[in-house]
Motif scaffolding. Structure first.
Motif, PDB file in Angstrom:
ATOM      1  N   LEU B 134       0.739  -0.980  -0.017  1.00  0.00           N
ATOM      2  CA  LEU B 134       0.019  -0.141   0.040  1.00  0.00           C
ATOM      3  C   LEU B 134       0.901   1.267  -0.120  1.00  0.00           C
ATOM      4  O   LEU B 134       1.903   1.035   0.481  1.00  0.00           O
ATOM      5  CB  LEU B 134      -1.044   0.157   1.149  1.00  0.00           C
ATOM      6  CG  LEU B 134      -2.012  -1.147   1.065  1.00  0.00           C
ATOM      7  CD1 LEU B 134      -2.782  -1.041   2.600  1.00  0.00           C
ATOM      8  CD2 LEU B 134      -2.852  -0.943   0.187  1.00  0.00           C
ATOM      9  N   GLU B 136       1.516   3.971   1.813  1.00  0.00           N
ATOM     10  CA  GLU B 136       1.475   4.429   2.998  1.00  0.00           C
ATOM     11  C   GLU B 136       2.510   5.346   3.327  1.00  0.00           C
ATOM     12  O   GLU B 136       2.430   6.752   3.778  1.00  0.00           O
ATOM     13  CB  GLU B 136       1.630   3.405   4.280  1.00  0.00           C
ATOM     14  CG  GLU B 136       2.780   2.588   4.232  1.00  0.00           C
ATOM     15  CD  GLU B 136       2.856   1.505   5.337  1.00  0.00           C
ATOM     16  OE1 GLU B 136       1.745   0.911   5.632  1.00  0.00           O
ATOM     17  OE2 GLU B 136       3.762   1.427   6.000  1.00  0.00           O
ATOM     18  N   HIS B 137       3.843   5.522   2.619  1.00  0.00           N
ATOM     19  CA  HIS B 137       5.002   6.236   2.469  1.00  0.00           C
ATOM     20  C   HIS B 137       4.451   7.537   2.000  1.00  0.00           C
ATOM     21  O   HIS B 137       4.586   8.628   2.222  1.00  0.00           O
ATOM     22  CB  HIS B 137       6.202   5.792   2.173  1.00  0.00           C
ATOM     23  CG  HIS B 137       6.466   4.614   3.217  1.00  0.00           C
ATOM     24  ND1 HIS B 137       7.316   5.076   4.171  1.00  0.00           N
ATOM     25  CD2 HIS B 137       6.444   3.411   3.349  1.00  0.00           C
ATOM     26  CE1 HIS B 137       7.473   4.031   5.031  1.00  0.00           C
ATOM     27  NE2 HIS B 137       7.152   2.955   4.215  1.00  0.00           N
ATOM     28  N   ILE B 139       1.346   8.581   1.146  1.00  0.00           N
ATOM     29  CA  ILE B 139       0.227   9.325   1.816  1.00  0.00           C
ATOM     30  C   ILE B 139       0.677   9.884   3.074  1.00  0.00           C
ATOM     31  O   ILE B 139       0.440  10.974   3.324  1.00  0.00           O
ATOM     32  CB  ILE B 139      -0.859   8.158   2.261  1.00  0.00           C
ATOM     33  CG1 ILE B 139      -1.409   7.552   0.891  1.00  0.00           C
ATOM     34  CG2 ILE B 139      -1.856   9.077   2.862  1.00  0.00           C
ATOM     35  CD1 ILE B 139      -2.389   6.286   1.371  1.00  0.00           C
TER      36      ILE B 139
END
Lengths: 496, 496
Positions: B134, B136-137, B139
C-alpha cells in the motif's frame, strides 16, 4: 408513506399520524408542494379508519403544514406550490423511487445544517468553538511529524473498540470528572453523534419509551425517532429536568432509556441540581432503565467545579456516558467516546462493528497527545477565560439592546444562551429578516420532540470572532425589537 | 429475549425462533454457558404457544447449540459450562442489564474480529492488502506537508455529504468504471461498511424482504438482520447470482432491496455474467426495487477489463453503488463512498446526518491525491502484478498439497479463494487445529444468512507476505489432509 403506529400508548392515532407527517415536513423529507396520499389510500396503508386520517389532516391544516385544494388533493404548504423543481435529479425517470418507503421519520438537524451552509454567513446558531481558539496548529504539527514516523497506521484497521493508547489516555482523562473506568469500558466513536446513534440503534425499537428533556438536542431527537421510539418529554427548569414530572410519568409508562444533558444543558445552558441527579439515578435503578448522559460542555465551565457527572454516581452500570472531543479540540477529527459496562458495553461494541468496523486510526492518533490531562488543563484554562468574556459581553449587549419582554438564561458553562421571546412571537417568523442580515440562529422549536414551543431562540457565543459577535447580537436585538414594536403599534390603534 | 417474529412469511415460527437464537449464540451475543429462558416464559414473551418454543429448542438441541439439564434448565453449549466468568465486569450488580432487550439479532463479524485479533498470528482470513503493497509512505508524506499548510481543516466540520474536492475527484475516478455521476450524487462514508449500514437503516425495516447471495459478505448479513429484514438467499454459481432462482422467488415475495457483489464476489471470487447483469437490472425495474452494488474488488483485477458495473447500466436510479477505498489504499483512513440519485440520495444524506454529522475532514483530505485516476492507475498496475503472482502461487500450492477431494475457485480478481471440503467435513472442526498452528481462516458458514453450508473455507492471499503465505497454505493443506485421512482410515476398518 411509512408511519409506525403504536396502539399501546395514550397518544391518539390521529395525533401520532399528525406528528409523523409534521416531522417529515419540518425535516424537508416531504418537500413543500408535494401531494399527500388521499384519505382513502392512507387509511388503507396504515390500517386505520378514514375518520382517523381526516382528523390528522385537519390538525395538520390547522397548524399550516398542509392545505387542501378542492378537487385536486392535499398539498404540503409552500409559498410557491408545485414550483420547487430545481433539483438536478428531478427527472421523471426517478419518480418510482417515491414508492420506496423509508424509516426516517424526522431529520431536522439535516435541514438546519443545509440552511446553515447555504444561506447565512454569521452563525449565531453554531454551538462550536471558533478555530482561532482551538489548538489546530499544535495538532497539525503533531500529525505532521507523527505520520512520517508511523506511516504503518495508514495501512491498519485498528481495533473496532478503538486504539488502545487513546482509550488508555481517555480513561485517565475521565478521572478528572471522577469517572473511574478502564480502557476496556471505552468505545471510540466518530463524534458523540455516532455514540448516541449506536445506543439508540442497539437498544431502542418501535414503541420503546425514551424520556428526553424538553427542549433538548435536535439531532438526538432525530435519532431516537428514527428507531421508532415513543418519546416522552420532561420539561427543564432552572435546576434541569423536572424529576417530579418524570416520576409521575414513570407510574404510567415504563421508560427504557432516559437521555439527558445534565451539565450546561443544550439548548438552555442550565445545570441539573445535585438533588435531582441523585433522584435520577434512583429512578434508573428502580425502573431498571438506562440513562444516557451526554456531556459535551463540562469542559467549558465558568465555575471552578461543575457538579459531578451522573456516571460518577453510577454503581450498577445504569449510565452510558458520552463525551465528544470535537467541540473543544478538533471538529475535523470527529472523535468521541462512549463509556459503558457489562453486557450493555458488549452489545455496543457489536453495534460499532456492524456500523463501520471501527474508527479511523489516523484521527485517533492525531488527537492522542491532546486528550492528555496536562495539555487539556492548560488549553481549557485559556479557552474558558476567553469564552467567559464573550459570554459576559453578550449578556451585557442583550441587556442593553433587547426589549424588556425578552428573557434569556445566563449559563455557567457551555456556549448556549436560550432566549425566550414574548409568547405570541414565533422565532420562525424572524428567520427571514435575520437571513437578510446574514444572521443564522437556531429556532427553538426544532429542540422539541413534540408540542414545540415556538417563542425560543438558541444563540451560541463561541463560534464567532468578537467583532462579528457584537455586531450580530445588536442586529438580532434590533430585528426582535422591530417585530415587537410593530405588534405594539397595532395593539395601540383604537378600534373605532 | 427480543425476537422479531414475522407472521406473514412461509418460514415457520419455530424456525424463526431457532434462527434468531442460533444467530445470537454464533455471534457471542448470548454467551456460552448462559441459561435460556424457560419454555413457559419465552412462549409468554413472544406470544406464541409453548409447543412452538419446544420445537425451536429441539432444533437448537439437535444442532448442538443448546443442551437441557433435567431439573436445571436449558443452557447454551460450552466445553466448560458456567465456567466462563473471566470478564472484568462480571459483577452481580450488572445482572439487571440482561433485562434490557436489544435489537442486535446477529453480529458474527464482530465475533470473527475478536477471534482474529486475539488468537492467531497468520491471517489467511483477512481480505485486506499487506501494508508493504500500500502507498502508506506517499500518503504519510502528503499528510505531513498538507496539514502544516492547512491546519484549519482540523477545526472545521466539513459538509455532511463529504468534502467537495474529494467528491469531485471520486466522480472523476468513477468514470473509469463507466459511472458518470456528479459530485452531488456522492456521499463520503466511513468505509463501505457504513455505506451498507446507511442504506439498510434508511430503507429496511422489520419484515422487509432483502435478497442476498448465498454465500455473501458476513457483515452485510449482520446489518440487514439488524434491521429486522427477512433475507432471501439466492445461490451463486460460476456466473454469479442465480437470476433464474431469484426470478422464481420474486413471483412469491416482493423484494425491496437486492444486495450483490457482482464483480470478484466475496467470498467466492466469481463474476456475474453480462447476461445476468442485464437480467438483474430488469428485475429491479419490473419489481420496483433497489439494487445495492457493493464493488470492493474491481480494482484488484487480473483481466484487462472487468465487466461493466451494474451502476453504469442503470438508467432510472435503481442502483446504489458502494465503493470502499480502505482495501487498496488505506484501511487507516476508513474512506468509502456511496453513489445514488434522486430522493433515494436525499434520504441517505439525511441518514448520514443523523448517524455522525459527516466524516472526518482530515481523513478525506489525506486520501484526496491518491483517489486521482493517474495515481491510481500506476499504483494498481504494480499491485495487481504482485497479487496475480501470489494468487498463482497459492493455486499451485493448493494443487500440490490439497487432497483430491478438496476443490477451490480460481478468481480473476479480488483476494479471495473459496475452498470446498468434502461435504462431511465441517470447516469449524478445523479451527482448533489451525489455531494451534497460528493460522486463521474464515469458516464459510458465517457467510450464509440461513441454512449455512459448513464445508467451505475462505482464504485471502493478499494480506500475508509471500513466505508466510506459502508456509500457511502448506500447513492448512496438511491439516485438511490429516482430517480426511483419519476419516478414510476409519471407513477402511472392516466391520467384523
Amino acid at each position: 408513506m411509512k408511519i409506525d403506529l403504536n396502539r399501546n400508548t395514550n397518544i391518539s392515532l390521529p395525533k401520532q399520524i399528525y406528528q409523523s407527517i409534521a416531522d417529515r415536513i419540518s425535516s424537508g423529507l416531504i418537500e413543500k408542494g408535494s401531494k399527500l396520499p388521499s384519505v382513502r389510500s392512507l387509511s388503507k396503508t396504515l390500517k386505520v379508519s378514514m375518520v382517523t386520517v381526516v382528523k390528522a389532516y385537519s390538525m395538520l391544516e390547522e397548524d399550516n403544514f398542509i392545505s387542501t385544494i378542492q378537487g385536486k388533493g392535499t398539498f404540503v404548504q409552500s409559498e410557491k406550490i408545485m414550483n420547487n423543481k430545481d433539483h438536478d435529479n428531478d427527472l421523471i425517470s426517478l419518480d418510482w423511487q417515491l414508492s420506496i418507503a423509508d424509516h426516517l421519520p424526522r431529520a431536522q438537524f439535516w435541514r438546519q445544517n443545509i440552511s446553515l451552509t447555504t444561506k447565512s454567513q454569521i452563525w449565531l446558531s453554531a454551538a462550536s468553538v471558533h478555530s482561532s481558539l482551538l489548538p489546530e496548529h499544535l495538532i497539525s504539527r503533531h500529525i505532521s511529524s507523527f505520520i512520517l514516523k508511523n506511516p504503518d497506521i495508514l495501512s491498519e484497521y485498528g481495533p473496532v473498540q478503538g486504539d488502545l493508547d487513546l482509550r488508555d489516555t481517555i480513561a485517565d482523562y475521565l478521572k478528572s470528572s471522577d469517572i473511574s473506568v478502564s480502557k476496556n469500558e471505552i468505545i471510540i466513536t466518530n463524534g458523540s453523534q455516532q455514540a448516541i446513534n449506536l445506543v439508540a440503534r442497539t437498544f431502542i425499537g418501535a414503541g420503546d419509551i425514551v424520556v428526553m428533556e424538553a427542549p433538548t438536542y435536535t439531532a438526538a431527537i432525530d435519532v431516537f425517532r428514527w428507531q421508532g421510539a415513543t418519546i416522552l418529554s420532561v420539561p427543564v427548569d432552572k435546576d434541569g429536568m423536572r424529576i417530579d414530572l418524570l416520576l409521575r410519568l414513570c407510574d404510567t409508562y415504563s421508560p427504557k432509556l432516559i437521555y439527558t444533558i445534565p451539565t450546561y444543558h443544550n439548548p438552555t445552558g442550565t445545570v441539573m441540581s445535585m438533588q435531582r441527579r441523585k433522584e435520577l439515578i434512583d429512578i434508573a435503578k428502580n425502573f431498571n432503565c438506562l440513562i444516557v448522559e451526554d456531556d459535551p460542555w463540562r469542559e467549558i465551565s465558568f465555575e471552578r467545579n461543575p457538579l459531578p457527572t451522573l456516571k460518577s454516581m453510577d454503581t450498577d452500570g445504569h449510565v452510558i456516558y458520552i463525551k465528544g472531543f470535537s467541540k473543544f479540540l478538533s471538529p475535523g477529527c470527529r472523535i468521541g467516546t462512549l463509556v459503558a459496562s457489562g453486557s450493555i458495553l458488549n452489545r455496543l461494541i457489536a453495534a460499532k462493528t456492524n456500523s463501520d468496523l471501527g474508527s479511523s486510526l489516523l484521527t485517533q492518533k492525531a488527537l492522542l497527545p491532546f486528550v492528555q490531562l496536562d495539555f487539556m488543563k492548560k488549553h481549557l484554562k485559556s479557552l474558558n477565560i476567553t469564552l467567559f468574556n464573550r459570554r459576559n459581553l453578550v449578556l451585557e449587549l442583550l441587556k442593553e439592546h433587547m426589549p424588556s419582554t425578552v428573557k434569556w438564561t445566563s449559563p455557567m458553562g457551555g456556549p448556549n444562551i436560550w432566549i425566550t421571546l414574548p409568547s405570541w412571537l414565533s422565532a420562525e417568523s424572524l428567520v427571514f429578516e435575520a437571513q437578510n442580515n446574514n444572521i443564522a440562529f437556531l429556532a427553538g422549536s426544532t429542540c422539541y420532540s413534540s408540542e414545540p414551543e415556538f417563542n425560543h431562540i438558541r444563540i451560541s457565543f463561541s463560534s464567532l470572532e468578537q467583532e462579528q459577535l457584537e455586531k450580530s447580537i445588536i442586529t438580532l436585538s434590533k430585528i426582535i425589537s422591530s417585530f415587537i414594536n410593530k405588534k405594539n403599534n397595532i395593539e395601540n390603534i383604537p378600534i373605532v
